[in-house]
Design an enzyme around this catalytic site. Structure first.
Site, PDB file in Angstrom:
ATOM      1  N   HIS A 129       0.831  -1.209   0.000  1.00 30.15           N
ATOM      2  CA  HIS A 129       0.000   0.000   0.000  1.00 30.15           C
ATOM      3  C   HIS A 129       0.872   1.268   0.000  1.00 30.15           C
ATOM      4  CE1 HIS A 129      -3.707   2.290   1.146  1.00 30.15           C
ATOM      5  NE2 HIS A 129      -2.811   3.106   1.693  1.00 30.15           N
ATOM      6  N   GLU A 130       1.780   1.348   0.941  1.00 35.44           N
ATOM      7  CA  GLU A 130       2.610   2.555   1.045  1.00 35.44           C
ATOM      8  C   GLU A 130       3.540   2.676  -0.168  1.00 35.44           C
ATOM      9  OE1 GLU A 130       1.668   4.697   3.191  1.00 35.44           O
ATOM     10  OE2 GLU A 130       0.435   3.333   4.382  1.00 35.44           O
ATOM     11  N   HIS A 155       1.697   4.511  -2.746  1.00 38.01           N
ATOM     12  CA  HIS A 155       1.758   5.964  -2.512  1.00 38.01           C
ATOM     13  C   HIS A 155       3.130   6.500  -2.945  1.00 38.01           C
ATOM     14  CE1 HIS A 155      -1.967   6.757  -0.401  1.00 38.01           C
ATOM     15  NE2 HIS A 155      -1.742   5.848   0.525  1.00 38.01           N
ATOM     16  N   GLU A 198      -4.889   7.761  -2.833  1.00 36.99           N
ATOM     17  CA  GLU A 198      -5.391   6.502  -2.290  1.00 36.99           C
ATOM     18  C   GLU A 198      -5.690   5.511  -3.422  1.00 36.99           C
ATOM     19  OE1 GLU A 198      -4.949   6.260   0.793  1.00 36.99           O
ATOM     20  OE2 GLU A 198      -5.962   4.373   1.233  1.00 36.99           O
TER      21      GLU A 198
HETATM   22 ZN    ZN Z   1      -3.167   5.202   1.964  1.00 38.88          ZN
END
Ligand code: ZN
Length: 496
Positions: A265-266, A269, A295
């Site tokens: 997830h990160e 980003h 997101e």
């Molecule tokens: Zn996030």
């Protein structure tokens, strides 16, 4: 170069430098700083923040922006300079209508509120937090009132801060579709019975997780020459500029999935921030365009790619070899079923893909009620619990597992939550379109993520804030955000 712009540039560069220094201190506080550091460091942070604020917002900057917004001057600016002027003017417009002393009261209140909220959560004591929350709401209503144009809804002003162009009109429609489709689907999934994922709670040594995590981040394209992976209480991403983007995770020795998916997830980003073009980084338009678009990138990697069998097929042996004992009797299919298990729970951050948007919908509806003056702060827990019963089929046994779980409102962040759900929907729309352009499953099976990464970089990342979410979606997919792709994605995945 335009002389006014030349002058503005000195302010831009100075505030970028101060912003970078502030971020670095924040990063350090969350990762490496010793326990006793915070008291002195927060004094330093206070002074630097003041400097940062006054460099970005002052009479001279306002005057320059005013001049540069005139058509005659606009003609002499290039596309990048135009975007920077537009973005700065918009930001200043927001702040300048708020009297300085009220702004400072709000800053002081929200920094104090974090501790009051944390204590209330720990003690499951909403009443002790209620007066602070009530005051924060009151001030946010007042601030939104200062900014409101004739007939504009207060909540729409806050929503626009996180995702330009999305108001309650669009979001009512959006969540209306989610409610219609996801609530009944969840009821069906619950009837279907249990997936056994007890393997996930076996022992997974932190150092082994860290070793695999580093491999995984690199596998999806995180560049360790321009980034760092560290540990913190809660995972997050922080960018200083496009050549230094840092992510964190947290290793739980009895939960393998937690660090695996927070790293993917990160990294999603981080790829966004690493992909911003060199021309734009360290300027006011040099980072991701919005919360929702950000997101969408993290969720795209985490869910659309990271929870698919094709993603894990080439690296499954590597994971098993890292944890030969704890995963000895687990098959790839079992693992895939485990990481895609849908199960309603009380906590948003621990929820699966199917129920996630319902958690957000509860918050959206409550925020809308607050800013329409339809609810009093003392009644929030009751309404919260009723909505959980209605949408997720369960009532939180206490406020700690209910309304006290999130930090956001204590910081005054109203209008932020919907961007999480919008991010999921943007990701699904991109995924649908990209699948027509390139064989995603085949690429994943061949461990080739480069064309996926390049596509996102060329069409989204490199543009920073110079285009809005809907502008990019229009260019890439030919239509603005459309919730149907997300509904179809969820229905196909969980309907099986
Ligand atoms: Zn996030």
């Amino acid at each position: 170069m335009n002389a006014y712009y030349e002058e503005l540039k000195t302010y831009i560069e100075k505030s970028a430098a101060l912003g970078t220094a502030l971020s670095m201190l924040h990063w350090d506080n969350e990762t490496l700083a010793p326990e006793e550091a915070i008291k002195n460091t927060s004094g330093v942070l206070g002074i630097l923040s003041g400097e940062y604020y006054h460099t970005a917002v002052n009479d001279k900057v306002m005057e320059l922006l005013e001049k540069l917004s005139q058509p005659k001057e606009q003609e002499t600016l290039d596309w990048k300079e135009k975007a920077i002027v537009k973005n700065m003017a918009k930001d200043i417009e927001k702040i300048k209508v708020i009297p300085a002393e009220e702004y400072m009261e709000f800053e002081a209140l929200t920094s104090e509120a974090a501790a009051i909220w944390a204590k209330a959560k720990q003690n499951d004591d909403y009443a002790s937090y209620m007066p602070t929350l009530d005051r924060i709401i009151e001030i946010q209503k007042k601030f939104a009132g200062y900014r409101a144009k004739e007939g504009q809804k207060l909540y729409d002003i806050l929503l626009d801060d996180y995702e330009e162009g999305f108001t309650t009109k669009e979001l009512d429609e959006f969540f209306g579709r989610i409610r219609e489709a996801v609530v009944p689907l969840l009821a069906k999934v619950r009837e279907k019975g249990e997936v056994d994922k007890s393997y996930n709670e076996r022992f997974f040594a932190s150092d082994k997780q860290a070793e695999f995590g580093k491999f995984l981040a690199e596998y999806v394209g995180f560049d360790f020459k321009r980034g760092v992976l560290a540990e913190s209480e809660h995972p997050f991403t922080m960018e200083f500029h496009n050549h230094d983007v840092r992510i964190t995770t947290h290793y739980y020795e009895n939960n393998l999935e937690s660090s695996i998916f927070s790293i993917i997830h990160e990294a999603g980003h981080a790829l966004y921030e690493m992909g911003v073009s060199d021309e734009l980084t360290l300027t006011p338009v040099g980072s991701g365009t919005s919360m929702g678009m950000h997101e969408s990138q993290s969720r795209f990697y985490e869910n659309m790619l990271g929870r698919s069998k094709a993603f894990w097929t080439p690296i499954w042996d590597k994971l098993k070899d890292t944890f030969p004992e704890s995963l000895c009797d687990v098959s790839l299919d079992q693992f895939i079923a485990g990481i895609n298990k849908a199960e309603p729970g009380f906590i948003r951050t621990e929820s699966d893909e199917l129920t996630y948007s319902l958690h957000i919908m509860v918050r959206y509806e409550i925020e809308r009620m607050i800013f329409n003056n339809e609810i009093e702060t003392k009644d929030l827990p009751k309404v919260w619990n009723e909505k959980y019963q209605e949408y997720l089929g369960m009532t939180p046994p206490n406020d700690r597992l209910g309304i006290l779980q999130d930090l956001h409102w204590s910081g005054g962040s109203f209008g932020y939550f919907p961007s999480y759900a919008l991010g999921n929907a943007v990701a699904a729309q991109l995924y649908h379109y990209m699948n027509q352009k390139m064989p995603i499953e085949k690429l994943l099976l061949e461990s080739d993520l480069s064309s996926i990464r390049e596509f996102l970089k060329e069409n989204i990342h490199k543009w920073g804030k110079t285009k809005t979410t809907n502008e990019m979606l229009m260019e890439i997919t030919g239509e603005p955000l459309n919730a149907e792709y997300y509904i179809t994605y969820l229905t196909e995945k969980y309907g099986k």
